[in-house]
Design a protein around this motif. Structure first.
Motif, PDB file in Angstrom:
ATOM      1  N   LEU A 260     -21.254  -6.397  -9.320  1.00 21.97           N
ATOM      2  CA  LEU A 260     -20.229  -7.439  -9.339  1.00 21.97           C
ATOM      3  C   LEU A 260     -20.052  -8.100 -10.701  1.00 21.97           C
ATOM      4  O   LEU A 260     -18.942  -8.485 -11.062  1.00 21.97           O
ATOM      5  N   ASP A 261     -21.138  -8.272 -11.449  1.00 19.83           N
ATOM      6  CA  ASP A 261     -21.046  -9.129 -12.643  1.00 19.83           C
ATOM      7  C   ASP A 261     -20.434  -8.394 -13.826  1.00 19.83           C
ATOM      8  O   ASP A 261     -20.639  -7.202 -14.031  1.00 19.83           O
ATOM      9  N   ARG A 262     -19.711  -9.142 -14.626  1.00 22.23           N
ATOM     10  CA  ARG A 262     -18.978  -8.572 -15.758  1.00 22.23           C
ATOM     11  C   ARG A 262     -19.887  -8.005 -16.837  1.00 22.23           C
ATOM     12  O   ARG A 262     -19.550  -7.013 -17.479  1.00 22.23           O
ATOM     13  N   THR A 263     -21.058  -8.611 -17.027  1.00 20.43           N
ATOM     14  CA  THR A 263     -21.963  -8.104 -18.061  1.00 20.43           C
ATOM     15  C   THR A 263     -22.421  -6.690 -17.721  1.00 20.43           C
ATOM     16  O   THR A 263     -22.350  -5.781 -18.561  1.00 20.43           O
ATOM     17  N   SER A 264     -22.885  -6.480 -16.500  1.00 16.78           N
ATOM     18  CA  SER A 264     -23.315  -5.139 -16.092  1.00 16.78           C
ATOM     19  C   SER A 264     -22.144  -4.165 -16.105  1.00 16.78           C
ATOM     20  O   SER A 264     -22.279  -3.009 -16.529  1.00 16.78           O
ATOM     21  N   ARG A 265     -21.000  -4.608 -15.637  1.00 13.71           N
ATOM     22  CA  ARG A 265     -19.839  -3.721 -15.574  1.00 13.71           C
ATOM     23  C   ARG A 265     -19.417  -3.261 -16.966  1.00 13.71           C
ATOM     24  O   ARG A 265     -19.091  -2.088 -17.172  1.00 13.71           O
ATOM     25  N   ARG A 266     -19.447  -4.156 -17.913  1.00 12.64           N
ATOM     26  CA  ARG A 266     -19.083  -3.788 -19.275  1.00 12.64           C
ATOM     27  C   ARG A 266     -20.077  -2.791 -19.853  1.00 12.64           C
ATOM     28  O   ARG A 266     -19.702  -1.789 -20.464  1.00 12.64           O
ATOM     29  N   LEU A 267     -21.366  -3.041 -19.645  1.00 14.84           N
ATOM     30  CA  LEU A 267     -22.393  -2.158 -20.182  1.00 14.84           C
ATOM     31  C   LEU A 267     -22.396  -0.794 -19.512  1.00 14.84           C
ATOM     32  O   LEU A 267     -22.796   0.204 -20.119  1.00 14.84           O
ATOM     33  N   GLU A 268     -21.951  -0.738 -18.250  1.00 15.47           N
ATOM     34  CA  GLU A 268     -22.025   0.507 -17.492  1.00 15.47           C
ATOM     35  C   GLU A 268     -20.676   1.200 -17.332  1.00 15.47           C
ATOM     36  O   GLU A 268     -20.527   2.133 -16.539  1.00 15.47           O
ATOM     37  N   GLY A 269     -19.679   0.745 -18.105  1.00 13.33           N
ATOM     38  CA  GLY A 269     -18.402   1.450 -18.151  1.00 13.33           C
ATOM     39  C   GLY A 269     -17.449   1.146 -17.020  1.00 13.33           C
ATOM     40  O   GLY A 269     -16.475   1.891 -16.816  1.00 13.33           O
ATOM     41  N   LEU A 270     -17.675   0.055 -16.284  1.00 13.64           N
ATOM     42  CA  LEU A 270     -16.756  -0.352 -15.230  1.00 13.64           C
ATOM     43  C   LEU A 270     -15.824  -1.435 -15.776  1.00 13.64           C
ATOM     44  O   LEU A 270     -16.225  -2.245 -16.607  1.00 13.64           O
ATOM     45  N   THR A 271     -14.615  -1.451 -15.293  1.00 14.33           N
ATOM     46  CA  THR A 271     -13.643  -2.410 -15.811  1.00 14.33           C
ATOM     47  C   THR A 271     -13.469  -3.594 -14.863  1.00 14.33           C
ATOM     48  O   THR A 271     -13.709  -3.494 -13.662  1.00 14.33           O
ATOM     49  N   GLY A 272     -13.027  -4.702 -15.438  1.00 12.33           N
ATOM     50  CA  GLY A 272     -12.678  -5.871 -14.649  1.00 12.33           C
ATOM     51  C   GLY A 272     -13.864  -6.559 -14.006  1.00 12.33           C
ATOM     52  O   GLY A 272     -15.026  -6.329 -14.351  1.00 12.33           O
ATOM     53  N   ILE A 273     -13.553  -7.420 -13.061  1.00 12.79           N
ATOM     54  CA  ILE A 273     -14.556  -8.157 -12.308  1.00 12.79           C
ATOM     55  C   ILE A 273     -14.721  -7.486 -10.954  1.00 12.79           C
ATOM     56  O   ILE A 273     -13.736  -7.157 -10.289  1.00 12.79           O
ATOM     57  N   GLY A 274     -15.939  -7.257 -10.544  1.00  8.18           N
ATOM     58  CA  GLY A 274     -16.186  -6.574  -9.287  1.00  8.18           C
ATOM     59  C   GLY A 274     -15.847  -7.442  -8.086  1.00  8.18           C
ATOM     60  O   GLY A 274     -15.810  -8.671  -8.166  1.00  8.18           O
ATOM     61  N   ALA A 275     -15.592  -6.782  -6.959  1.00  8.89           N
ATOM     62  CA  ALA A 275     -15.357  -7.485  -5.704  1.00  8.89           C
ATOM     63  C   ALA A 275     -15.702  -6.550  -4.559  1.00  8.89           C
ATOM     64  O   ALA A 275     -15.487  -5.339  -4.651  1.00  8.89           O
ATOM     65  N   GLY A 276     -16.220  -7.112  -3.491  1.00 11.38           N
ATOM     66  CA  GLY A 276     -16.525  -6.312  -2.310  1.00 11.38           C
ATOM     67  C   GLY A 276     -17.644  -6.926  -1.506  1.00 11.38           C
ATOM     68  O   GLY A 276     -18.291  -7.885  -1.935  1.00 11.38           O
ATOM     69  N   ALA A 277     -17.878  -6.388  -0.328  1.00  8.91           N
ATOM     70  CA  ALA A 277     -18.903  -6.907   0.562  1.00  8.91           C
ATOM     71  C   ALA A 277     -19.225  -5.852   1.606  1.00  8.91           C
ATOM     72  O   ALA A 277     -18.440  -4.927   1.842  1.00  8.91           O
ATOM     73  N   THR A 278     -20.382  -6.009   2.220  1.00 13.90           N
ATOM     74  CA  THR A 278     -20.752  -5.206   3.380  1.00 13.90           C
ATOM     75  C   THR A 278     -20.580  -6.074   4.614  1.00 13.90           C
ATOM     76  O   THR A 278     -21.098  -7.189   4.667  1.00 13.90           O
ATOM     77  N   LEU A 279     -19.846  -5.578   5.583  1.00 16.25           N
ATOM     78  CA  LEU A 279     -19.595  -6.332   6.808  1.00 16.25           C
ATOM     79  C   LEU A 279     -20.189  -5.581   7.997  1.00 16.25           C
ATOM     80  O   LEU A 279     -20.020  -4.365   8.113  1.00 16.25           O
ATOM     81  N   ILE A 280     -20.876  -6.312   8.859  1.00 15.29           N
ATOM     82  CA  ILE A 280     -21.513  -5.730  10.042  1.00 15.29           C
ATOM     83  C   ILE A 280     -21.033  -6.511  11.260  1.00 15.29           C
ATOM     84  O   ILE A 280     -21.141  -7.740  11.300  1.00 15.29           O
ATOM     85  N   PHE A 281     -20.510  -5.791  12.232  1.00 13.32           N
ATOM     86  CA  PHE A 281     -19.841  -6.426  13.354  1.00 13.32           C
ATOM     87  C   PHE A 281     -20.623  -6.247  14.657  1.00 13.32           C
ATOM     88  O   PHE A 281     -21.384  -5.290  14.817  1.00 13.32           O
ATOM     89  N   PRO A 282     -20.437  -7.166  15.609  1.00 11.94           N
ATOM     90  CA  PRO A 282     -21.099  -7.037  16.910  1.00 11.94           C
ATOM     91  C   PRO A 282     -20.790  -5.724  17.621  1.00 11.94           C
ATOM     92  O   PRO A 282     -21.555  -5.273  18.478  1.00 11.94           O
ATOM     93  N   SER A 283     -19.678  -5.101  17.264  1.00 11.40           N
ATOM     94  CA  SER A 283     -19.275  -3.833  17.879  1.00 11.40           C
ATOM     95  C   SER A 283     -20.133  -2.654  17.421  1.00 11.40           C
ATOM     96  O   SER A 283     -20.019  -1.556  17.973  1.00 11.40           O
ATOM     97  N   GLY A 284     -20.983  -2.874  16.409  1.00 10.83           N
ATOM     98  CA  GLY A 284     -21.781  -1.779  15.866  1.00 10.83           C
ATOM     99  C   GLY A 284     -21.103  -1.051  14.734  1.00 10.83           C
ATOM    100  O   GLY A 284     -21.540   0.036  14.341  1.00 10.83           O
ATOM    101  N   ASP A 285     -20.056  -1.637  14.182  1.00  9.13           N
ATOM    102  CA  ASP A 285     -19.359  -1.063  13.034  1.00  9.13           C
ATOM    103  C   ASP A 285     -19.897  -1.688  11.747  1.00  9.13           C
ATOM    104  O   ASP A 285     -20.015  -2.915  11.649  1.00  9.13           O
ATOM    105  N   VAL A 286     -20.211  -0.843  10.776  1.00  5.37           N
ATOM    106  CA  VAL A 286     -20.668  -1.285   9.456  1.00  5.37           C
ATOM    107  C   VAL A 286     -19.620  -0.852   8.448  1.00  5.37           C
ATOM    108  O   VAL A 286     -19.247   0.329   8.391  1.00  5.37           O
ATOM    109  N   VAL A 287     -19.137  -1.800   7.641  1.00  6.79           N
ATOM    110  CA  VAL A 287     -18.034  -1.549   6.729  1.00  6.79           C
ATOM    111  C   VAL A 287     -18.470  -1.857   5.301  1.00  6.79           C
ATOM    112  O   VAL A 287     -19.018  -2.935   5.028  1.00  6.79           O
ATOM    113  N   GLY A 288     -18.239  -0.918   4.400  1.00  5.56           N
ATOM    114  CA  GLY A 288     -18.519  -1.113   2.989  1.00  5.56           C
ATOM    115  C   GLY A 288     -17.233  -1.215   2.205  1.00  5.56           C
ATOM    116  O   GLY A 288     -16.460  -0.246   2.121  1.00  5.56           O
ATOM    117  N   LEU A 289     -16.992  -2.372   1.624  1.00  6.93           N
ATOM    118  CA  LEU A 289     -15.748  -2.645   0.904  1.00  6.93           C
ATOM    119  C   LEU A 289     -16.073  -2.871  -0.563  1.00  6.93           C
ATOM    120  O   LEU A 289     -16.954  -3.662  -0.903  1.00  6.93           O
TER     121      LEU A 289
END
Length: 439
Positions: A394-423
């Motif tokens: 997520l952080d800009r310092t790591s992203r810059r050093l590792e060749g990723l652009t911009g500011i990271g965004a995303g999350a892991t969501l786990i639902f009562p239905s048993g669905d796991v989502v990686g965003l």
């Protein structure tokens, strides 16, 4: 700020609405795909995942959370990356003067998986954003990361009498906290603070280990480290001492300023009435919800046994007791291994017996941070135990050093239905995991 209501979003009600972040939030995927555990970027070993699922299934079915869980880890002092991740999960809506919880954010449990500190651009802005989340009444669980503990151990060690097991810890831990110390120096250290300190040479002597440390450390560390671990610590300190001095200079800090900022950090973070005392007071090392354990890095057999026998409360109690005890013994032990292991030979070991204990206790998966990825989350079996790696850089310092652009965004969501989502903003689709899909 309008709700994103594309066709894919409507067809998958497990995905919470994403609020446009004033046009600044990177376009996030809304189309789901079955989690590609066969691909290296998302796991890399579908056979091992299947074997772990089969072994866990022999001890019963999965138990899922009663309400949605949002897992965000390793913001590393980037408040924007953290807040954009909360937006991407549908948990907050940003305003001109801050942010508010959405209805989904009020009903979800938000787990911050550690490593809030270091790297930058601003540790204090990150802490203030996290504190705002608590103030809004969100159901937040804060877990310790190795970078968070670096600050705690470093400033504690600096104020202890010189001793072989602790006199090197400030330099050993301190290079990565220097950006925070620079912030503290700017915002909190006064000319009067500096006037009370000794001269530069004596401050440097207090910060760095004594000339006798290299000879006295091995015998003192014998009860805590293997010979390989002792040798590695000696080599690492030599390298880190050079890095520390170079980084302090890069931050524009004299050793007097480093020392003054460290003493101020002690007051701010470790004193009961300090402005940031809530940070460590709120912090645990594990959270278990049903069949899933959330932690920062990983687990060894010792912690498997304690967790399986007495539950997460016993692990967190042990963490709180040991974190206040001897800094070196704590950081070298199985509790701190939860926040720093990468399953290397020098780390605490996770074996088949430890995995079996967890499976018998109904624990089927670890959700962790610590290992950062470039194309979203990964699911893989480590030593036979299913792990979901949720650090998506997520952080800009790591992203810059590792060749990723911009500011990271995303999350892991786990639902009562048993669905796991990686965003993740770095992967074109939403990864969807359901255990029965991979058996």
């Amino acid at each position: 700020m309008a709700v994103q209501t594309g066709r894919a979003a409507r067809s998958h009600p497990m995905l919470p609405p994403v609020f446009d972040d004033a046009g600044e939030l990177a376009a996030l995927p809304r189309n789901l795909e079955r989690w590609p555990v066969h691909e290296d970027h998302s796991g890399g070993n579908a056979g091992a995942v299947r074997d772990s699922l089969i072994a866990a299934a022999s001890h019963g079915t999965w138990t899922w959370p009663e309400k949605p869980v949002v897992f965000i880890s390793d913001p590393h002092a980037d408040a924007d990356g953290f807040l954009r991740s909360l937006v991407s999960a549908g948990a907050v809506r940003r305003l001109n003067d801050g942010f508010v919880l959405t209805p989904f954010g009020r009903m979800a449990k938000i787990i911050v998986g550690g490593d809030c500190l270091d790297k930058g651009p601003s540790n204090l802005d990150m802490l203030n954003a996290l504190n705002r989340l608590f103030d809004l009444g969100a159901d937040v669980r804060l877990l310790a990361g190795n970078h968070d503990l670096r600050l705690r151990l470093a400033i504690r060690a600096l104020t202890l009498p010189k001793a072989p097991l602790t006199e090197h810890l400030f330099v050993r831990m301190g290079r990565k906290i220097l950006p925070l110390l620079a912030e503290i120096n700017t915002r909190y250290v006064t000319p009067e603070d500096l006037a009370c300190l000794p001269e530069e040479a004596e401050c440097q002597e207090r910060i760095f280990p004594s000339s006798s440390w290299k000879a006295t450390f091995p015998a003192a560390a014998g009860p805590y480290l293997t010979p390989l671990g002792i040798e590695k610590e000696l080599k690492k300190l030599k390298k880190k001492a050079k890095q520390f001095a170079k980084q302090a200079d890069a931050e524009g800090l004299t050793m007097r300023e480093v020392y003054a900022a460290s003493l101020r950090c002690r007051d701010l973070f470790l004193s009961p009435d300090g402005a940031y005392s809530w940070f460590y007071s709120a912090m645990d090392v594990v959270e278990q919800i049903g069949s899933i354990v959330f932690l920062h890095a990983g687990i060894d057999d010792t912690m498997c046994a304690l967790l399986a026998k007495d539950g997460p409360a016993a692990v967190n109690t042990r963490y709180r007791l040991e974190a206040e005890d001897d800094p070196f013994a704590f950081y070298s032990g199985p509790v701190a291994n939860l926040v720093r292991t990468k399953y290397r030979p020098v780390d605490g070991q996770l074996t088949a017996s430890g995995v079996a204990l967890l499976h018998q206790a109904g624990i089927k998966m670890i959700v962790q941070g610590h290992v950062n990825n470039h194309k979203g989350q990964r699911i893989l079996a480590k030593n036979g135990l299913l792990h979901l790696e949720g650090d998506i850089t997520l952080d800009r310092t790591s992203r810059r050093l590792e060749g990723l652009t911009g500011i990271g965004a995303g999350a892991t969501l786990i639902f009562p239905s048993g669905d796991v989502v990686g965003l993740s903003s770095d992967y074109p689709r939403v990864k969807h995991f359901k255990p029965e899909h991979h058996l």
